[in-house]
Design an enzyme around this catalytic site. Sequence first.
Site, PDB file in Angstrom:
ATOM      1  N   HIS A  95       0.840  -1.190   0.000  1.00 24.78           N
ATOM      2  CA  HIS A  95       0.000   0.000   0.000  1.00 24.78           C
ATOM      3  C   HIS A  95       0.883   1.252   0.000  1.00 24.78           C
ATOM      4  O   HIS A  95       2.092   1.176   0.206  1.00 24.78           O
ATOM      5  CB  HIS A  95      -0.912   0.047   1.232  1.00 24.78           C
ATOM      6  CG  HIS A  95      -2.026  -0.950   1.188  1.00 24.78           C
ATOM      7  ND1 HIS A  95      -1.871  -2.259   1.603  1.00 24.78           N
ATOM      8  CD2 HIS A  95      -3.311  -0.841   0.785  1.00 24.78           C
ATOM      9  CE1 HIS A  95      -3.020  -2.906   1.466  1.00 24.78           C
ATOM     10  NE2 HIS A  95      -3.900  -2.080   0.968  1.00 24.78           N
ATOM     11  N   LYS A 151      -0.537   4.825   4.517  1.00 25.79           N
ATOM     12  CA  LYS A 151      -1.468   3.894   5.159  1.00 25.79           C
ATOM     13  C   LYS A 151      -0.958   3.539   6.551  1.00 25.79           C
ATOM     14  O   LYS A 151       0.180   3.107   6.718  1.00 25.79           O
ATOM     15  CB  LYS A 151      -1.647   2.635   4.312  1.00 25.79           C
ATOM     16  CG  LYS A 151      -2.736   1.703   4.862  1.00 25.79           C
ATOM     17  CD  LYS A 151      -3.086   0.621   3.872  1.00 25.79           C
ATOM     18  CE  LYS A 151      -4.109  -0.353   4.425  1.00 25.79           C
ATOM     19  NZ  LYS A 151      -5.385   0.304   4.785  1.00 25.79           N
TER      20      LYS A 151
END
Length: 272
Positions: A156, A160
């Site tokens: 990600h 995040k």
Amino acid sequence: MKIALVGLGRTGKIVAKYLLEQNALSMVLCGPNSVNANKDIGEILNIRDTGIRVETSDHLEQKLLQNRPDVLIDFSYPGFLMDYIHVFEAIGINIITAVTTYEAVELEKIKNTARMGNIGIVVAPNITYGVNVLMHLAEIAAELMDGYDIEIYEEHHKQKKDSPSGTAKKLAEKLQQNLITHEEIPIHAVRAGESLSKHKVLLCGEFDRIEISHQSYSKNAFAKGAYQAAKFIAEKTGFYEMDDVFKQEKEKRRNTLVMRLADENRRTLSLA
């Protein structure tokens, strides 16, 4: 269907725009001190004014009673739902929460509220339709490939916060249910650059290896999944996960196929 949205982060903004395009967004909420308070959502999304102003959570019950949304989609933080779940239950507003960082005790509170039967709640850390397909394929592979080493890789963007992601944890949980061994499945989490979302399951044996992966190219995948979940939960009560949404979609497709085949058979017989 009228949908309220809370959370205007990277993903929340995309969800807001998608819901506007579906003519479904009726209300947007934010925290009392948010810089977005009282702005038209169009201004925040750099589009035309929409007439929908971002409202703070102050006096939330009164605002919800005035707007009467059918469903609230939550892309905010765990504290929001914990603070206001009793309000949604009292008014009868169903919930989809895509928050991925709930503690076990918080999830239990959500489940207990849903099981009381007054509202429906979908807990969806794995909000995209495609990643649910990945989960089903990986479950099948794990069941058939007994004795293979299994590991999960996920990637990600660097902003995040949770690592590993809620989706990766859910994937590991589902895979573990199909294994004889109780050994923990390793999860390798990467947080770097602007990568949206990538999940991969590796099944490695003595002579071969299987890889099953899913990658999101656009945050519209999250928005579409949230909208599908909203349509699913709109008139239901109880506790659900995205797997339940996926199963209903799969059943609809199967019924459509059966009807189409039946029509083709009738046409064939009429021509005979």
